[in-house]
Structure formats: structure tokens, C-alpha cells
Design an enzyme around this catalytic site. Structure first.
Site, mmCIF file in Angstrom:
data_model
loop_
_atom_site.group_PDB
_atom_site.id
_atom_site.type_symbol
_atom_site.label_atom_id
_atom_site.label_comp_id
_atom_site.label_asym_id
_atom_site.label_seq_id
_atom_site.Cartn_x
_atom_site.Cartn_y
_atom_site.Cartn_z
ATOM 1 N N GLY A 1 0.957 -1.207 -0.017
ATOM 2 C CA GLY A 1 -0.061 -0.049 -0.006
ATOM 3 C C GLY A 1 0.783 1.423 0.170
ATOM 4 O O GLY A 1 1.939 1.386 0.306
ATOM 5 N N ASN A 2 0.227 2.354 -0.379
ATOM 6 C CA ASN A 2 0.781 3.692 -0.523
ATOM 7 C C ASN A 2 -0.211 4.743 -0.527
ATOM 8 O O ASN A 2 -1.171 4.369 -1.008
ATOM 9 C CB ASN A 2 2.095 3.444 -1.689
ATOM 10 C CG ASN A 2 1.172 3.179 -2.897
ATOM 11 O OD1 ASN A 2 0.548 3.693 -3.423
ATOM 12 N ND2 ASN A 2 1.699 1.976 -3.250
ATOM 13 N N SER B 1 9.425 3.153 -1.334
ATOM 14 C CA SER B 1 9.164 1.763 -1.730
ATOM 15 C C SER B 1 9.901 0.945 -0.678
ATOM 16 O O SER B 1 11.242 1.267 -0.296
ATOM 17 C CB SER B 1 9.978 1.408 -3.200
ATOM 18 O OG SER B 1 9.877 -0.063 -3.677
ATOM 19 N N GLY B 2 9.031 -0.021 -0.169
ATOM 20 C CA GLY B 2 9.809 -1.153 0.673
ATOM 21 C C GLY B 2 10.293 -0.883 1.887
ATOM 22 O O GLY B 2 10.675 -1.605 2.809
ATOM 23 N N SER C 1 7.566 4.864 -4.155
ATOM 24 C CA SER C 1 6.787 3.744 -4.368
ATOM 25 C C SER C 1 6.787 3.391 -5.702
ATOM 26 O O SER C 1 6.835 4.019 -6.730
ATOM 27 C CB SER C 1 5.353 4.155 -3.988
ATOM 28 O OG SER C 1 4.399 3.303 -4.374
ATOM 29 N N SER C 2 6.650 1.986 -5.972
ATOM 30 C CA SER C 2 6.718 1.334 -7.237
ATOM 31 C C SER C 2 5.532 1.710 -8.132
ATOM 32 O O SER C 2 5.266 1.891 -9.328
ATOM 33 C CB SER C 2 6.981 0.069 -7.408
ATOM 34 O OG SER C 2 6.207 -0.868 -6.424
ATOM 35 N N ASP C 3 4.411 2.345 -7.307
ATOM 36 C CA ASP C 3 3.197 2.679 -7.939
ATOM 37 C C ASP C 3 3.135 4.130 -8.443
ATOM 38 O O ASP C 3 2.172 4.590 -8.595
ATOM 39 C CB ASP C 3 2.009 2.228 -7.193
ATOM 40 C CG ASP C 3 1.753 0.928 -6.823
ATOM 41 O OD1 ASP C 3 1.813 0.135 -7.885
ATOM 42 O OD2 ASP C 3 1.805 0.499 -5.578
ATOM 43 N N HIS D 1 -4.057 -3.218 -0.815
ATOM 44 C CA HIS D 1 -4.521 -4.523 -1.295
ATOM 45 C C HIS D 1 -5.368 -5.173 -0.112
ATOM 46 O O HIS D 1 -5.495 -6.119 0.189
ATOM 47 C CB HIS D 1 -3.548 -5.611 -1.534
ATOM 48 C CG HIS D 1 -2.426 -5.165 -2.701
ATOM 49 N ND1 HIS D 1 -1.722 -6.016 -3.240
ATOM 50 C CD2 HIS D 1 -2.612 -4.197 -3.499
ATOM 51 C CE1 HIS D 1 -0.945 -5.592 -4.407
ATOM 52 N NE2 HIS D 1 -1.639 -4.398 -4.451
ATOM 53 N N ASP E 1 -24.834 6.472 0.831
ATOM 54 C CA ASP E 1 -24.418 7.729 1.505
ATOM 55 C C ASP E 1 -22.957 8.367 0.897
ATOM 56 O O ASP E 1 -22.754 9.424 0.850
ATOM 57 C CB ASP E 1 -24.196 7.272 3.016
ATOM 58 C CG ASP E 1 -25.412 7.180 3.709
ATOM 59 O OD1 ASP E 1 -26.231 7.959 3.419
ATOM 60 O OD2 ASP E 1 -25.225 6.480 4.820
ATOM 61 N N TYR F 1 -27.481 16.308 5.744
ATOM 62 C CA TYR F 1 -26.965 15.188 6.778
ATOM 63 C C TYR F 1 -25.549 15.293 7.207
ATOM 64 O O TYR F 1 -24.705 15.392 6.405
ATOM 65 C CB TYR F 1 -27.602 13.662 6.145
ATOM 66 C CG TYR F 1 -27.070 12.466 7.215
ATOM 67 C CD1 TYR F 1 -28.081 12.378 8.098
ATOM 68 C CD2 TYR F 1 -26.073 11.743 6.697
ATOM 69 C CE1 TYR F 1 -27.855 11.299 8.676
ATOM 70 C CE2 TYR F 1 -25.723 10.853 7.635
ATOM 71 C CZ TYR F 1 -26.651 10.247 8.523
ATOM 72 O OH TYR F 1 -26.603 9.406 9.336
HETATM 73 ZN ZN LIG Z 1 -0.777 -3.038 -5.730
#
Ligand SMILES: [Zn+2]
Length: 231
Positions: free
Chosen positions: A30-31, A47-48, A76-78, A99, A122, A229
Site C-alpha cells: 500500500g501507499n 518503496s519497501g 513507491s513502485s506505484d 490490497h 451515502d 445530513y
Molecule cells: Zn498494488
């Protein structure tokens, strides 16, 4: 050493810490990134690096072409996926990728998450969309940039401000918001919607979509121009 990006790094760092805290990840998965639209850069998790070791100075500053502007660690690799979304979706200020179990299960099933109840309505008045499965050519190309393209294509006929989340087929969810904090909020909500939909469909595989009049009522009372609301 102080940097002009200190506040942005702090915002990204804080939002990243919410990912394990909210049970959305294991290990380094995740990131989160946070955008400074004025300077056209964003801060992203390196990353990592495990979340419990993460510091504000570890955050990497990159530009909207995913080139490192400041930082000693590898972003991050993403990162290229985040950059593609910031370029395409104006007005967003933070992006999350996880993930998380239930949302990823729907992504792996290559199914949009159906709008089955008012908790979903909502937050968004549509099913949570799922992209097309990526082709072999796209994966062999610039994979992370292609993932971004896959998401942007999925929003060709959708409004990312009204649907702040997506499932990447066979992979997992991305969410966004006007801040990194709001993007994390959407990641938590998405996981809950995915979990509820999974259980609901298990109990009654034939259950249909929530009737439109209930969808409109719930969405409008929180998001419409006459919204009233709050909780
Ligand atoms: Zn991923």
C-alpha cells in the site's frame, strides 16, 4: 535539513500511517500520496519501507511525470499510477492504493461492487467500478503508467469527484479525495462497502440493487446542493 516540502511530506506521512492503523495492509503493501497542486509535485511513500519505520523525511517528492524532485529513497513502485491520476483528475489532492482484503477480492473477481445498501449510497450513487483486465502488451510496456491509463479510461464516462474509488481488475483498489486524509477515508469506506457486499451476496445471491429512490435520497442528503445530513 528543512525543505519547502516539509508540510507536504508531513501530510503524506500522516496519511500513510493510517493505512496499517485502519487494518488496510500487511507488511509494506500500500501507499498514499499527497499533492501540492500549486508546486505541481506530490509526496509519496518510499518503496519497501515498513510503516513502523517510516519518517516524514523518508517521503519522496516527485513531479507529475513521476521524476524525483527531492528525497534519497526510491519512490513507491506505484508512483507512475499516482502521477497519471493527478494529471487526469483535476481537483484531487491525495491518492491511496492498498490490497485491502475485501476490495481486492472484488477486483480479483473482476466485478464492480454493486450498490446494495444505504451505507454505499451515502458515499456514492453508483457501483464501485472495476477496470478492464490489462492486456499482455500493456503489462509488458510501462506497467504502472498503463495501470493509471486503465483507471483513467474507466472514468471516460464517469466523474472522479462523484466516484472517488476504483478497482483495478485482478489487482486491487485505488481511492482519492481532495486531501490525502480524505483519500484514506475513502479507502476505509471502500473496504467496508466491499465487505458488506460480499456478506450480503453470500446470504442472498439474488439480491438486487438498492432501489433508485433510496439511492437518490441517501446520496442527496449528504452530497446534493440541499444536503443536510452529517454524522
Ligand atoms: Zn498494488
Amino acid at each position: 535539513m528543512r525543505s519547502s516540502y516539509d508540510e507536504l511530506k508531513e501530510e503524506a506521512w500522516r496519511a500513510n500511517l493510517e493505512i496499517p492503523r485502519r487494518g488496510l495492509t500487511i507488511y509494506t503493501f500500500g501507499n498514499v500520496s499527497a499533492l501540492d497542486a500549486g508546486q505541481a509535485v506530490f509526496a509519496i511513500k518510499p518503496s519497501g519501507v515498513s510503516y513502523d519505520k517510516l519518517t516524514t523525511t523518508d517521503m519522496v517528492i516527485v513531479d507529475l511525470d513521476a521524476r524525483v524532485v527531492e528525497g534519497t529513497l526510491r519512490p513507491s513502485s506505484d508512483t507512475k499510477t499516482h502521477a497519471a491520476l493527478y494529471r487526469a483528475f483535476s481537483g484531487i489532492g491525495g491518492i491511496v492504493h492498498t490490497h485491502s482484503t475485501y476490495a481486492t477480492a472484488w477486483a480479483q473477481a473482476c466485478l464492480p461492487i454493486p450498490l446494495l445498501g444505504t451505507t454505499h449510497a451515502d458515499h456514492l450513487a453508483e457501483d464501485v467500478p472495476c477496470t478492464e483486465m490489462m492486456t499482455a502488451e500493456a503489462v509488458q510496456g510501462d506497467y504502472e503508467a498503463e495501470t493509471g491509463k486503465q483507471i483513467v479510461d474507466c472514468f471516460h464516462t464517469r466523474d472522479p469527484r462523484e466516484i472517488p474509488m476504483v478497482l483495478v481488475a485482478g489487482h486491487g483498489p485505488f481511492t482519492w479525495g481532495n486531501t490525502a486524509e480524505k483519500a484514506v477515508y475513502h479507502a476505509v469506506v471502500l473496504e467496508e462497502l466491499a465487505k458488506m457486499a460480499s456478506i450480503t451476496r453470500t446470504l442472498n445471491p439474488r439480491v438486487g440493487r438498492l432501489p433508485d429512490y433510496l439511492v437518490r435520497k441517501h446520496f442527496a442528503r449528504k452530497h446534493g446542493k440541499n444536503s443536510y445530513y452529517g454524522q
